[in-house]
Write a protein that holds these residues in place. Structure first.
Motif, mmCIF file in Angstrom:
data_model
loop_
_atom_site.group_PDB
_atom_site.id
_atom_site.type_symbol
_atom_site.label_atom_id
_atom_site.label_comp_id
_atom_site.label_asym_id
_atom_site.label_seq_id
_atom_site.Cartn_x
_atom_site.Cartn_y
_atom_site.Cartn_z
ATOM 1 N N UNK A 22 -8.004 12.042 -4.265
ATOM 2 C CA UNK A 22 -9.237 11.352 -4.639
ATOM 3 C C UNK A 22 -9.287 9.934 -4.071
ATOM 4 N N UNK A 23 -8.128 9.381 -3.750
ATOM 5 C CA UNK A 23 -8.050 8.086 -3.075
ATOM 6 C C UNK A 23 -7.114 8.247 -1.877
ATOM 7 N N UNK A 24 -7.266 7.372 -0.883
ATOM 8 C CA UNK A 24 -6.447 7.452 0.328
ATOM 9 C C UNK A 24 -5.154 6.650 0.202
ATOM 10 N N UNK A 25 -5.175 5.629 -0.645
ATOM 11 C CA UNK A 25 -3.998 4.765 -0.796
ATOM 12 C C UNK A 25 -4.030 4.117 -2.170
ATOM 13 N N UNK A 26 -2.906 3.552 -2.520
ATOM 14 C CA UNK A 26 -2.718 2.901 -3.817
ATOM 15 C C UNK A 26 -2.105 1.545 -3.525
ATOM 16 N N UNK A 27 -2.797 0.477 -3.869
ATOM 17 C CA UNK A 27 -2.265 -0.879 -3.676
ATOM 18 C C UNK A 27 -1.727 -1.355 -5.015
ATOM 19 N N UNK A 78 0.851 -1.188 0.000
ATOM 20 C CA UNK A 78 0.000 0.000 0.000
ATOM 21 C C UNK A 78 0.889 1.242 0.000
ATOM 22 N N UNK A 79 0.546 2.190 -0.861
ATOM 23 C CA UNK A 79 1.277 3.459 -0.929
ATOM 24 C C UNK A 79 0.312 4.589 -0.580
ATOM 25 N N UNK A 80 0.773 5.501 0.266
ATOM 26 C CA UNK A 80 -0.070 6.641 0.648
ATOM 27 C C UNK A 80 0.810 7.853 0.910
ATOM 28 N N UNK A 81 0.169 8.988 1.116
ATOM 29 C CA UNK A 81 0.899 10.225 1.395
ATOM 30 C C UNK A 81 0.873 10.604 2.870
ATOM 31 N N UNK A 82 -0.029 10.009 3.625
ATOM 32 C CA UNK A 82 -0.186 10.442 5.021
ATOM 33 C C UNK A 82 -0.102 9.315 6.044
ATOM 34 N N UNK A 83 -0.670 8.154 5.740
ATOM 35 C CA UNK A 83 -0.755 7.110 6.761
ATOM 36 C C UNK A 83 -0.165 5.801 6.247
ATOM 37 N N UNK A 106 -4.229 -7.947 -10.712
ATOM 38 C CA UNK A 106 -4.184 -8.902 -9.606
ATOM 39 C C UNK A 106 -4.467 -8.193 -8.292
ATOM 40 N N UNK A 107 -4.048 -6.915 -8.204
ATOM 41 C CA UNK A 107 -4.269 -6.171 -6.969
ATOM 42 C C UNK A 107 -5.764 -6.097 -6.618
ATOM 43 N N UNK A 108 -6.579 -5.900 -7.622
ATOM 44 C CA UNK A 108 -8.026 -5.835 -7.396
ATOM 45 C C UNK A 108 -8.530 -7.162 -6.830
ATOM 46 N N UNK A 109 -8.109 -8.273 -7.433
ATOM 47 C CA UNK A 109 -8.537 -9.597 -6.964
ATOM 48 C C UNK A 109 -8.012 -9.888 -5.559
ATOM 49 N N UNK A 110 -6.776 -9.474 -5.289
ATOM 50 C CA UNK A 110 -6.167 -9.737 -3.977
ATOM 51 C C UNK A 110 -6.950 -9.022 -2.878
ATOM 52 N N UNK A 111 -7.305 -7.750 -3.097
ATOM 53 C CA UNK A 111 -8.060 -7.013 -2.082
ATOM 54 C C UNK A 111 -9.434 -7.641 -1.846
ATOM 55 N N UNK A 112 -10.074 -8.067 -2.911
ATOM 56 C CA UNK A 112 -11.385 -8.707 -2.746
ATOM 57 C C UNK A 112 -11.251 -10.005 -1.950
ATOM 58 N N UNK A 113 -10.211 -10.778 -2.243
ATOM 59 C CA UNK A 113 -10.013 -12.041 -1.521
ATOM 60 C C UNK A 113 -9.665 -11.801 -0.054
ATOM 61 N N UNK A 114 -9.119 -10.607 0.253
ATOM 62 C CA UNK A 114 -8.778 -10.265 1.636
ATOM 63 C C UNK A 114 -9.944 -9.631 2.380
ATOM 64 N N UNK A 115 -11.098 -9.529 1.717
ATOM 65 C CA UNK A 115 -12.299 -9.059 2.392
ATOM 66 C C UNK A 115 -12.556 -7.567 2.339
ATOM 67 N N UNK A 116 -11.835 -6.828 1.486
ATOM 68 C CA UNK A 116 -12.109 -5.400 1.339
ATOM 69 C C UNK A 116 -13.452 -5.224 0.619
ATOM 70 N N UNK A 117 -14.192 -4.204 1.011
ATOM 71 C CA UNK A 117 -15.522 -3.988 0.434
ATOM 72 C C UNK A 117 -15.419 -3.330 -0.939
#
Length: 254
Positions: free
Chosen positions: A181-186, A122-127, A149-160
């Motif tokens: 516009x987004x808080x983080x970049x996976x 995960x990449x972010x500017x603040x947290x 793959x990142x999209x599939x990985x987050x879904x498999x990890x239970x992200x909404x």
């Protein structure tokens, strides 16, 4: 029978044999032509480039070199990444790279050879976070490459669905992060580190590595076993002679 008659008969027989051989010779020449194989790639620097004077990127160059070494002519195709995966999986003998070998894709493709490992974070500017669980609690919107793959990985990890924000692969997620516009970049670590300096001079915070899944050269589900074997051998030969490392260092110098 006169000598003239014997010569004519011999010439006629030779001509007849030549006529019989012509179709075989034509077929031999046609079969000697390199087979044209479609290779589907996204514009995902530095892994794959569509328009770059240096070549097609780390994974793209290795894939093209392997195809050439195996005796195939390469025809590059660029489609939106999700559509490219669907197209290749439903075709015969089409190639695609860089494709992460994850459970949701396992039965849709023929997996030829791993080209390089891929760490994701995960990449972010603040947290900064240290786990998927912490990211789930911390980030409201997480940018990922559409069809990645990142999209599939987050879904498999239970992200909404509300947390996952699919965007066109490339620098779009980085731009969205910069604009707030987004808080983080996976995303993949080498790709993010390559793209970010071209977008901003702000410090990019990286989490602990959350996922590892190798990037493969893959083929359609229905794929020639002979082609798979030849390409697998070619990739391993390129790894053994140092080509894979040299290509990697060209795009990502130490």
């Amino acid at each position: 029978m006169s000598p003239t008659t014997r010569v004519l008969n011999a010439s006629t027989k030779a001509l007849y044999r030549l006529c019989l051989l012509l179709p075989l010779l034509a077929n031999h020449e046609a079969s000697a032509e390199p087979l044209v194989i479609e290779l589907h790639i996204p514009d995902a620097p530095p892994l794959t480039f569509v328009n770059d004077p240096r070549g097609h990127g780390i994974v793209g160059d290795v894939a093209v070199a392997a195809m050439t070494r195996a005796g195939y002519t390469v025809k590059i195709h660029v489609l939106p990444w999700a559509r490219a995966q669907k197209h290749v999986s439903e075709e015969h003998d089409h190639l695609i790279t860089p494709l992460s070998r994850i459970p949701t894709r396992e039965d849709r493709f023929t997996w030829i050879a791993s080209i390089m490992p891929m760490e994701r974070a995960f990449f972010s500017l603040e947290r900064r976070v240290s786990s998927f669980a912490q990211a789930k609690e911390t980030y409201r919107k997480i940018g990922v490459g559409l069809g990645s793959a990142q999209e599939d990985i987050l879904r498999s990890e239970g992200f909404s669905d509300e947390q996952i924000y699919p965007l066109a692969i490339g620098d779009n997620p980085a731009q969205m992060l910069l604009m707030g516009r987004i808080d983080a970049w996976f995303n993949g670590v080498p790709e993010s580190r390559y793209i970010w300096p071209k977008v901003s001079k702000r410090k990019l915070l990286m989490s602990s590595v959350g996922s590892n899944a190798d990037l493969y050269l893959a083929c359609s589900k229905q794929c020639s076993p002979e082609m798979v074997e030849h390409l697998r051998d070619a990739v391993e030969a390129l790894r053994a002679d140092g080509t894979v490392k040299r290509v990697h260092d060209l795009y990502l110098p130490q």
